[in-house]
Design a protein around this motif. Structure first.
Motif, PDB file in Angstrom:
ATOM      1  N   ALA A   7       0.924   5.603   2.265  1.00 32.87           N
ATOM      2  CA  ALA A   7       2.325   5.300   1.932  1.00 32.87           C
ATOM      3  C   ALA A   7       3.269   6.184   2.732  1.00 32.87           C
ATOM      4  O   ALA A   7       4.300   5.733   3.231  1.00 32.87           O
ATOM      5  CB  ALA A   7       2.556   5.489   0.427  1.00 32.87           C
ATOM      6  N   ALA A  36      16.187   6.188  -7.223  1.00 32.65           N
ATOM      7  CA  ALA A  36      15.585   4.866  -7.404  1.00 32.65           C
ATOM      8  C   ALA A  36      16.296   3.815  -6.551  1.00 32.65           C
ATOM      9  O   ALA A  36      15.653   2.991  -5.886  1.00 32.65           O
ATOM     10  CB  ALA A  36      15.618   4.479  -8.878  1.00 32.65           C
ATOM     11  N   GLY A  39      15.559   4.409  -2.925  1.00 39.50           N
ATOM     12  CA  GLY A  39      14.192   3.995  -2.655  1.00 39.50           C
ATOM     13  C   GLY A  39      14.085   2.492  -2.465  1.00 39.50           C
ATOM     14  O   GLY A  39      13.395   2.019  -1.543  1.00 39.50           O
ATOM     15  N   ARG A  40      14.761   1.731  -3.311  1.00 37.41           N
ATOM     16  CA  ARG A  40      14.765   0.268  -3.149  1.00 37.41           C
ATOM     17  C   ARG A  40      15.376  -0.135  -1.819  1.00 37.41           C
ATOM     18  O   ARG A  40      14.919  -1.084  -1.168  1.00 37.41           O
ATOM     19  CB  ARG A  40      15.517  -0.388  -4.316  1.00 37.41           C
ATOM     20  N   MET A  44      10.926   2.583  -0.407  1.00 38.61           N
ATOM     21  CA  MET A  44      10.110   3.723  -0.824  1.00 38.61           C
ATOM     22  C   MET A  44      10.279   3.934  -2.326  1.00 38.61           C
ATOM     23  O   MET A  44      11.309   3.565  -2.900  1.00 38.61           O
ATOM     24  CB  MET A  44      10.547   5.007  -0.100  1.00 38.61           C
ATOM     25  N   SER A  45       9.305   4.529  -2.932  1.00 40.73           N
ATOM     26  CA  SER A  45       9.443   4.887  -4.341  1.00 40.73           C
ATOM     27  C   SER A  45      10.275   6.166  -4.458  1.00 40.73           C
ATOM     28  O   SER A  45      10.368   6.948  -3.505  1.00 40.73           O
ATOM     29  CB  SER A  45       8.068   5.110  -4.972  1.00 40.73           C
ATOM     30  N   SER A  46      10.855   6.359  -5.624  1.00 44.04           N
ATOM     31  CA  SER A  46      11.613   7.591  -5.829  1.00 44.04           C
ATOM     32  C   SER A  46      10.691   8.801  -5.735  1.00 44.04           C
ATOM     33  O   SER A  46      11.113   9.887  -5.304  1.00 44.04           O
ATOM     34  CB  SER A  46      12.330   7.562  -7.182  1.00 44.04           C
ATOM     35  N   GLY A  47       9.424   8.617  -6.085  1.00 47.50           N
ATOM     36  CA  GLY A  47       8.466   9.707  -5.957  1.00 47.50           C
ATOM     37  C   GLY A  47       8.250  10.126  -4.515  1.00 47.50           C
ATOM     38  O   GLY A  47       8.151  11.315  -4.206  1.00 47.50           O
ATOM     39  N   HIS A  48       8.193   9.125  -3.615  1.00 51.57           N
ATOM     40  CA  HIS A  48       8.030   9.447  -2.196  1.00 51.57           C
ATOM     41  C   HIS A  48       9.283  10.114  -1.644  1.00 51.57           C
ATOM     42  O   HIS A  48       9.191  11.023  -0.802  1.00 51.57           O
ATOM     43  CB  HIS A  48       7.702   8.194  -1.394  1.00 51.57           C
TER      44      HIS A  48
END
Length: 205
Positions: A7, A36, A39-40, A44-48
């Protein structure tokens, strides 16, 4: 682990994330810039995003540094062009003052300033580096004008510090949309001040 590494490998370059963050601030306002939502926007995810930037404070500071890099390049072009020192000083002021209410760069600056109350030493040093670049360029320009006789014999460093304080105060008024403080009015006030305080034959500071 393999999935996370894959990822990260497929994630967009960090500059693309910073560009997207700045565009979101310009189009939707800072309050809509969440990890969030960003990320959208970039897939990417907010975690990434947190893996890359550690916190929203760091994301905002990185975005500001990127934006300042663009402004710094433009400032360098303006100040190195042919023409008198006063003409280039007016160009500096034009670049410094926000374009208007909710100017995205100034919106971001104000948020970073606000968060800096709890910032660590590294973040404070990076903010100071941004401020220092604007200050050094202004000091050099004033010193050039003084040496050429275009400006009064002022102390360039002291005058630059005072001028930037004036610009910051007026710029905040423009950025937050304070009634009666539009960009054109502010530019008029600043140019009148420069005529009086800096130009030979003015009233003096």
């Amino acid at each position: 682990m393999a999935g996370a590494a894959r990822a990260r490998k497929n994630a967009p370059p960090r500059e693309d994330v910073l560009v997207a963050a700045m565009e979101m601030i310009a189009e939707r306002g800072l309050e809509k810039l969440t990890m969030a939502a960003l990320g959208r926007e970039v897939g990417m995810s907010s975690g990434h995003l947190l893996y890359y930037f550690r916190s929203k404070d760091e994301l905002l500071l990185r975005t500001l540094e990127w934006s300042e890099g663009q402004l710094g390049a433009e400032r360098g072009r303006l100040l190195s062009r042919a023409g008198g020192a006063r003409e280039r000083l007016d160009a500096y002021v034009d670049l410094y003052v926000p374009d208007g209410h909710r100017d995205p760069h100034w919106t971001l600056w104000l948020e970073v300033w606000n968060r800096s109350q709890n910032a660590d030493d590294d973040a404070r040093a990076r903010q100071a580096a941004i401020e220092g670049a604007w200050h050094r360029d202004l000091v050099a320009l004033i010193a050039e004008g003084v040496s050429r006789g275009e400006f009064r014999a002022v102390d360039p460093d002291r005058f630059a510090a005072r001028l930037r304080a004036l610009l910051d105060g007026f710029s905040i008024h423009v950025a937050i949309g304070l009634r009666g403080t539009g960009r054109a009015q502010i530019l008029g006030h600043v140019r009148e001040f420069l005529d009086d305080a800096l130009m030979p034959g003015g009233d003096g500071a």
